[in-house]
Design a protein around this motif. Sequence first.
Motif, PDB file in Angstrom:
ATOM      1  N   HIS A 183       0.826  -1.210   0.000  1.00  0.00           N
ATOM      2  CA  HIS A 183       0.000   0.000   0.000  1.00  0.00           C
ATOM      3  C   HIS A 183       0.862   1.262   0.000  1.00  0.00           C
ATOM      4  N   PRO A 184       1.728   1.429  -0.985  1.00  0.00           N
ATOM      5  CA  PRO A 184       2.564   2.643  -1.010  1.00  0.00           C
ATOM      6  C   PRO A 184       1.762   3.870  -1.400  1.00  0.00           C
ATOM      7  N   ASP A 185       2.211   5.042  -0.917  1.00  0.00           N
ATOM      8  CA  ASP A 185       1.614   6.301  -1.367  1.00  0.00           C
ATOM      9  C   ASP A 185       2.001   6.588  -2.809  1.00  0.00           C
ATOM     10  N   MET A 186       3.253   6.277  -3.125  1.00  0.00           N
ATOM     11  CA  MET A 186       3.726   6.538  -4.482  1.00  0.00           C
ATOM     12  C   MET A 186       4.819   5.545  -4.846  1.00  0.00           C
ATOM     13  N   ILE A 187       5.046   5.396  -6.133  1.00  0.00           N
ATOM     14  CA  ILE A 187       6.162   4.622  -6.663  1.00  0.00           C
ATOM     15  C   ILE A 187       7.063   5.598  -7.401  1.00  0.00           C
ATOM     16  N   LEU A 188       8.334   5.569  -7.068  1.00  0.00           N
ATOM     17  CA  LEU A 188       9.311   6.471  -7.670  1.00  0.00           C
ATOM     18  C   LEU A 188      10.184   5.684  -8.640  1.00  0.00           C
ATOM     19  N   ILE A 189      10.203   6.071  -9.898  1.00  0.00           N
ATOM     20  CA  ILE A 189      10.968   5.367 -10.927  1.00  0.00           C
ATOM     21  C   ILE A 189      11.918   6.336 -11.614  1.00  0.00           C
ATOM     22  N   GLY A 190      13.207   6.085 -11.426  1.00  0.00           N
ATOM     23  CA  GLY A 190      14.218   6.780 -12.213  1.00  0.00           C
ATOM     24  C   GLY A 190      14.619   5.845 -13.338  1.00  0.00           C
ATOM     25  N   GLU A 191      14.375   6.241 -14.582  1.00  0.00           N
ATOM     26  CA  GLU A 191      14.528   5.315 -15.709  1.00  0.00           C
ATOM     27  C   GLU A 191      15.635   5.749 -16.659  1.00  0.00           C
ATOM     28  N   SER A 192      16.336   4.752 -17.190  1.00  0.00           N
ATOM     29  CA  SER A 192      17.360   5.033 -18.196  1.00  0.00           C
ATOM     30  C   SER A 192      16.724   5.286 -19.551  1.00  0.00           C
ATOM     31  N   ASP A 193      15.551   4.722 -19.789  1.00  0.00           N
ATOM     32  CA  ASP A 193      14.833   4.877 -21.052  1.00  0.00           C
ATOM     33  C   ASP A 193      13.373   4.499 -20.818  1.00  0.00           C
ATOM     34  N   VAL A 220      18.858  10.788 -11.736  1.00  0.00           N
ATOM     35  CA  VAL A 220      19.363  11.741 -10.759  1.00  0.00           C
ATOM     36  C   VAL A 220      18.215  12.450 -10.043  1.00  0.00           C
ATOM     37  N   ASN A 221      17.124  12.729 -10.742  1.00  0.00           N
ATOM     38  CA  ASN A 221      15.967  13.333 -10.083  1.00  0.00           C
ATOM     39  C   ASN A 221      15.369  12.372  -9.053  1.00  0.00           C
ATOM     40  N   ALA A 222      15.307  11.088  -9.403  1.00  0.00           N
ATOM     41  CA  ALA A 222      14.762  10.108  -8.471  1.00  0.00           C
ATOM     42  C   ALA A 222      15.662   9.953  -7.249  1.00  0.00           C
ATOM     43  N   GLU A 223      16.965   9.959  -7.464  1.00  0.00           N
ATOM     44  CA  GLU A 223      17.904   9.832  -6.348  1.00  0.00           C
ATOM     45  C   GLU A 223      17.775  11.012  -5.387  1.00  0.00           C
ATOM     46  N   LEU A 224      17.641  12.210  -5.947  1.00  0.00           N
ATOM     47  CA  LEU A 224      17.471  13.392  -5.099  1.00  0.00           C
ATOM     48  C   LEU A 224      16.118  13.381  -4.406  1.00  0.00           C
ATOM     49  N   THR A 225      15.083  12.927  -5.112  1.00  0.00           N
ATOM     50  CA  THR A 225      13.750  12.852  -4.504  1.00  0.00           C
ATOM     51  C   THR A 225      13.762  11.964  -3.273  1.00  0.00           C
ATOM     52  N   LYS A 226      14.436  10.810  -3.372  1.00  0.00           N
ATOM     53  CA  LYS A 226      14.442   9.861  -2.250  1.00  0.00           C
ATOM     54  C   LYS A 226      14.982  10.499  -0.970  1.00  0.00           C
ATOM     55  N   ILE A 227      16.151  11.103  -1.025  1.00  0.00           N
ATOM     56  CA  ILE A 227      16.703  11.660   0.215  1.00  0.00           C
ATOM     57  C   ILE A 227      15.984  12.945   0.609  1.00  0.00           C
ATOM     58  N   SER A 228      15.387  13.626  -0.361  1.00  0.00           N
ATOM     59  CA  SER A 228      14.633  14.843  -0.042  1.00  0.00           C
ATOM     60  C   SER A 228      13.373  14.526   0.746  1.00  0.00           C
ATOM     61  N   VAL A 229      12.694  13.437   0.399  1.00  0.00           N
ATOM     62  CA  VAL A 229      11.490  13.037   1.127  1.00  0.00           C
ATOM     63  C   VAL A 229      11.821  12.790   2.591  1.00  0.00           C
ATOM     64  N   ASN A 230      12.852  11.994   2.840  1.00  0.00           N
ATOM     65  CA  ASN A 230      13.179  11.679   4.227  1.00  0.00           C
ATOM     66  C   ASN A 230      13.694  12.894   4.988  1.00  0.00           C
TER      67      ASN A 230
END
Length: 466
Positions: A183-193, A220-230
């Motif tokens: 039951h996640p609030d969101m799924i975060l996907i940083g994709e190469s393509d 890189v946006n996904a990586e920054l999002t992850k630590i920004s959320v916490n």
Amino acid sequence: MSSLDELAVLTGSDRKKLSVVGLGKLGSPMLAVFAHKGFDVIGLDVNPAFVAAINEGRAPVEEPGLQEMIDRNRSRISATTKYNDVACQSDVTFVIVPTPSGTDCFFTNKYVVEAVTKLGLALRGKKGYHLVVVTSTVMPGSTDGEIRAALEASSGRSVGADLGLCYNPEFIALGSVIKDMLHPDMILIGESDRKSGDILERIYAASTDSHPEIHRMNCVNAELTKISVNTYVTTKISYANMIAEMCDHLPGADAHVVSTAIGADSRIGKKYIKGAVGYGGPCFPRDNKAFAALGRRLGVRCDLAEATDRINDHQVSRMVGFVERYLPRHGRIAILGLSYKPNTPVVEASQGVLLADQLAEAGHHVVVFDPVVPASAAAQLAGKVTFVDLADDAILQSDVVVVMTASPEYAKLRGDQFCKDGRRRVVIDPWQILSADVSCSVEDHVIPGRSAIPVESQAGRRSAAA
């Protein structure tokens, strides 16, 4: 067409097979959840004991609901120590291995790079498409940097037509991992393509129950999002604790009343705005420090993240002050709760452990109890405190009792348990989980963040204790 059918088209395979590299506190639940949702899943770990446990149908780590989920889905679960098995028996591999913090507070990618390198070598002998998903928390720039370089070099492939790469961290908490994964609030996907992101989105459409928002972006946006959320969540916790400490000193003030009203504002929200004790665990403290360290390296002001840490570090001293305010000369202290949160034996950066350690270092006699944490897990307290097996024993050996974890077990404590020997104790209850029955049976039921004692009375107590 179902999500699984779409997945088969995208991967060019009719198999619904996934793999998970790393069978620890997050990897094992991930393996079980995917199997529960109909995937055949093979796990890999360098620890043979973890592999043997999975193959024997046993949960290798403690987590509520994990054993039951493994029991129900054993036919779709297996484990190995060989990367060739992972490459041949799956089309998508999730890498969820440790990324420990270095002395500079940056996460180190050593184990991720080792894992993708070995996986890449195994993929050299495989035909067809394979998607590699980095789930471990990494610093911004890592996935498209050294991780991608290691994967491409070892596999002899370039990310693109027959090799996908994504960054896809989990937003979960130990003690509720399975619930959070379903039951996640969101799924975060940083994709190469686009193709790699499409595949991952289909997997989550088939493996979650909450229809979460899916946010796709570059790595890189996904990586920054992850630590920004916490970092944002820890800021809310420290803000609530700052308000609570103000209320400690304002006669008639109640942090619970204030924070409940603050949380009603939709711009703020109710989650994590309750003042109690500081945050701990394996994610919040290190993610916040990593965020601040990244800012310093980039020349960006991260005063807010740094202040959040300072306020959090102060919370143990704040609790020490409460204990010493009420402790009689040569009195004993019971600490109920060593885990950093309920329903997990993890004590990393635990406020209960830190409080016990500081009180013991100050020369106080400390008795500790936790229903799920063995003495061996709190190694830094060895020889400093007394461990007991029952909450009653801790209470009976104390003059002041501090509830440091909001465990359901403590909410069930009765008033008579605090005065069995005819003595009435002081109870410090920052989580406000004890019943009114307890309040009537103790000398004082102290709730940090609620000023119920005039300042002059506090000074009188300190003088008497001295």
